[in-house]
Structure formats: structure tokens, C-alpha cells
Write an enzyme that holds these catalytic residues in place. Sequence first.
Site, mmCIF file in Angstrom:
data_model
loop_
_atom_site.group_PDB
_atom_site.id
_atom_site.type_symbol
_atom_site.label_atom_id
_atom_site.label_comp_id
_atom_site.label_asym_id
_atom_site.label_seq_id
_atom_site.Cartn_x
_atom_site.Cartn_y
_atom_site.Cartn_z
ATOM 1 N N TYR A 60 0.851 -1.192 0.000
ATOM 2 C CA TYR A 60 0.000 0.000 0.000
ATOM 3 C C TYR A 60 0.882 1.235 0.000
ATOM 4 O O TYR A 60 1.536 1.557 0.996
ATOM 5 C CB TYR A 60 -0.931 0.004 1.212
ATOM 6 C CG TYR A 60 -1.961 -1.109 1.239
ATOM 7 C CD1 TYR A 60 -2.244 -1.865 0.104
ATOM 8 C CD2 TYR A 60 -2.662 -1.410 2.396
ATOM 9 C CE1 TYR A 60 -3.178 -2.882 0.130
ATOM 10 C CE2 TYR A 60 -3.612 -2.423 2.433
ATOM 11 C CZ TYR A 60 -3.858 -3.162 1.304
ATOM 12 O OH TYR A 60 -4.798 -4.173 1.334
ATOM 13 N N PRO A 213 -16.431 -4.623 0.802
ATOM 14 C CA PRO A 213 -17.868 -4.830 1.050
ATOM 15 C C PRO A 213 -18.740 -3.832 0.292
ATOM 16 O O PRO A 213 -19.938 -4.076 0.120
ATOM 17 C CB PRO A 213 -17.986 -4.641 2.564
ATOM 18 C CG PRO A 213 -16.869 -3.706 2.909
ATOM 19 C CD PRO A 213 -15.738 -4.115 2.000
ATOM 20 N N GLY A 216 -15.931 -1.874 -4.332
ATOM 21 C CA GLY A 216 -15.097 -0.879 -4.994
ATOM 22 C C GLY A 216 -15.787 0.458 -5.198
ATOM 23 O O GLY A 216 -15.454 1.211 -6.122
ATOM 24 N N GLY A 221 -23.558 4.481 -2.567
ATOM 25 C CA GLY A 221 -24.696 5.383 -2.666
ATOM 26 C C GLY A 221 -24.463 6.550 -3.594
ATOM 27 O O GLY A 221 -25.303 7.443 -3.690
#
Length: 346
Positions: A60, A213, A216, A221
Site C-alpha cells: 500500500y 464490502p 469498490g 450510494g
Amino acid sequence: MTIETSSYRLLGRTGVRVSPLTLGTMMFGTNGNPDHDDSIWVIHTALDAGINIVDTADVYSRGESEEIVGKALAGRRDDVFLATKFHGPMSDTDPNQQGNSRRWIIREVESSLRRLRTDHIDLYQIHRPRPETDIDETLSALSDLVHQGKIRYFGTTTFLPSQIVEAQWTAERRNRERPVSDQSPYSLLVRHNERDLFPTLERYGLGQLPWSPLAGGWLSGRHGGDAPVVSSRARRQPARHDPTLPENALKLQKVLQLQELADEAGISLIHLALAFVLQHPVISSVIIGPRTLEQLQSQLDVGKVTLSPDILDRIDEIVPPGTTVDEADRGYRPPAPADSSQRRRS
């Protein structure tokens, strides 16, 4: 919002209790939020809210995420179940600075310990399978690190069910320490692991720490109307996010149906998505990956949401159990044979 300690769950059969939400830190550093102080603030807010497991990886932002986590945990290390990973390339020129070999594992764990400013890692994870490397090579090195006290446990990430079984059997036959957990993609749109992987994890008593979850960002929303905005994700990962592809057009259709269901239930799509994952009995903790404090706060209070059987049935109508809308979201698939000699060995 503070997570109740009574909601903490067992990580497989380790006896360790972890919060239902894991703070994933992939978005901290150059490839996400480059502001170290802001990222540390997000981490501290998560810890103050009751999250007790933090997940990162050496790749990362090429170690920067681990460095941020190390700074954030100063004075709080003993309260955190700290997880990181190895496997991905850490050099553009040296082909051996990656993978699952003993040589690399023994070297890279020292780098992760240094960046994380700690003398041990609670959960050291194989970031991806490496079929050309003997699994016993990997398990042997990880077992040595457990015996040396540099790691407490180790786990897998995105292993196939057959690879999970091979690792367990190899550990038993060769008297190695065994993996205690797995990470794999799981969401309202990505449900293929319900068929085989999850029953395999239950059979061997492994904890599951699902990633992505929110698929991606598809379940955040933000996708309203008939066409999503072409985002940076679409440019970086067109197979998963380019709205002009038929697979992603179908994904958008499913997302809009799920948004309508969330609206009817009086909850956000984020809460519908996270609550769905958390209600599967094999799940120990779900990894969230906020880049900002606002994103973190939108997910913290998911513990108050329980989906009724009627809502779960409606979800199954939209995305049937054991299916995945877009094959590009599977996370890992073995490479196809490159030539006829690999297809036919007789």
C-alpha cells in the site's frame, strides 16, 4: 458512535475477539490520502470508536501506509490487533523483492516491523497465492516467525478453496503452524464465495475478513440516475468500473435496485451493504477502507442495523446466492494455460 464490546466476534478459533469492523488502510498514503496527519486522525477516530483491528500491507503506497499506521499506533499498540501482508512487488527492478518465498518473507517482515514501529505483527497475511511456490516453503517460513515471536498468527488472502485445503493439509503433514484466517472479496454484488470458500473456512475453523464490502465504491450510494460518473476508478480499473462495458451496465442496474430496497427499509445503501456481509455466520470482521473521516463516520454505526428475512429474500432476488455479477470482481483467478504444452501433458 462507539462499537459495543459485546458485538466483538471471534477470529476463527484463535480465541481473539475482534470488532465487527476492521479499519483497512489501503487509502492512506500517496495512492489515496497523502496527508499523514489527516490519515492518523482517521485511524485515531476509528480506535476511539471501538475498532480494535487495523489491516494494512507492505505494497500500500509502497510501505507508506505501514509507516502512517506505525505513527498512529504510538502509545496505543497494545490495544490493537495489527494485521499486514506480504507478496506484492516492492521493487521495479529486483524480481525477488516480492512473492511467497522463504527468502522474501524473512527479509520483508523485518521491513514491515520497522515501518510499523513494533516488535511483532498480530496477523501476517499472504497477500495472494503464488502457485509456482511450494506452499510448504511459505508455511515453513511463517511458522519460524511465529516461533520467534515476530508474528502471532498468519493467514491467507484471496486463496481458492482448494488452496485453503492444501495449506491446512500441508501444515498437518509437515507439522507447521496453520493459517487461521482468510481475506476474500464479499459484497451484495460479489457472492461466489458463498458456494465453496465459506463452507471450507467453516470446516477448518478459519475466520473470514472480507474486503471490498462496498464493491469498490459501487455500493457507496453515489450511483444515482441512469448513468454513473466516469471516475478515476474507471480509468484505473476499466474492467470493474467503466460504465460503458455491458458487465458494469448490469452492475449499475443491480445497484439501483439495491438502492431502492435500502430506501424502502429506511437505511443507507452503505448500511445495507455492510449489514448484509456481517450477517453471514462465517464473517469475523468486515474490512472498511475509508479515505476520509466522513467516509469512516458513515460506516461506524452499522452495528445497529439488522436485516430482516424479508429484506434478505429481496436481496437474493436481485443477486442470487452464490453468484457474482461481474467476473472481474472475483479478486483472484488462476492464470489460464499459456500454450498447448500446459494444456496437454501426455
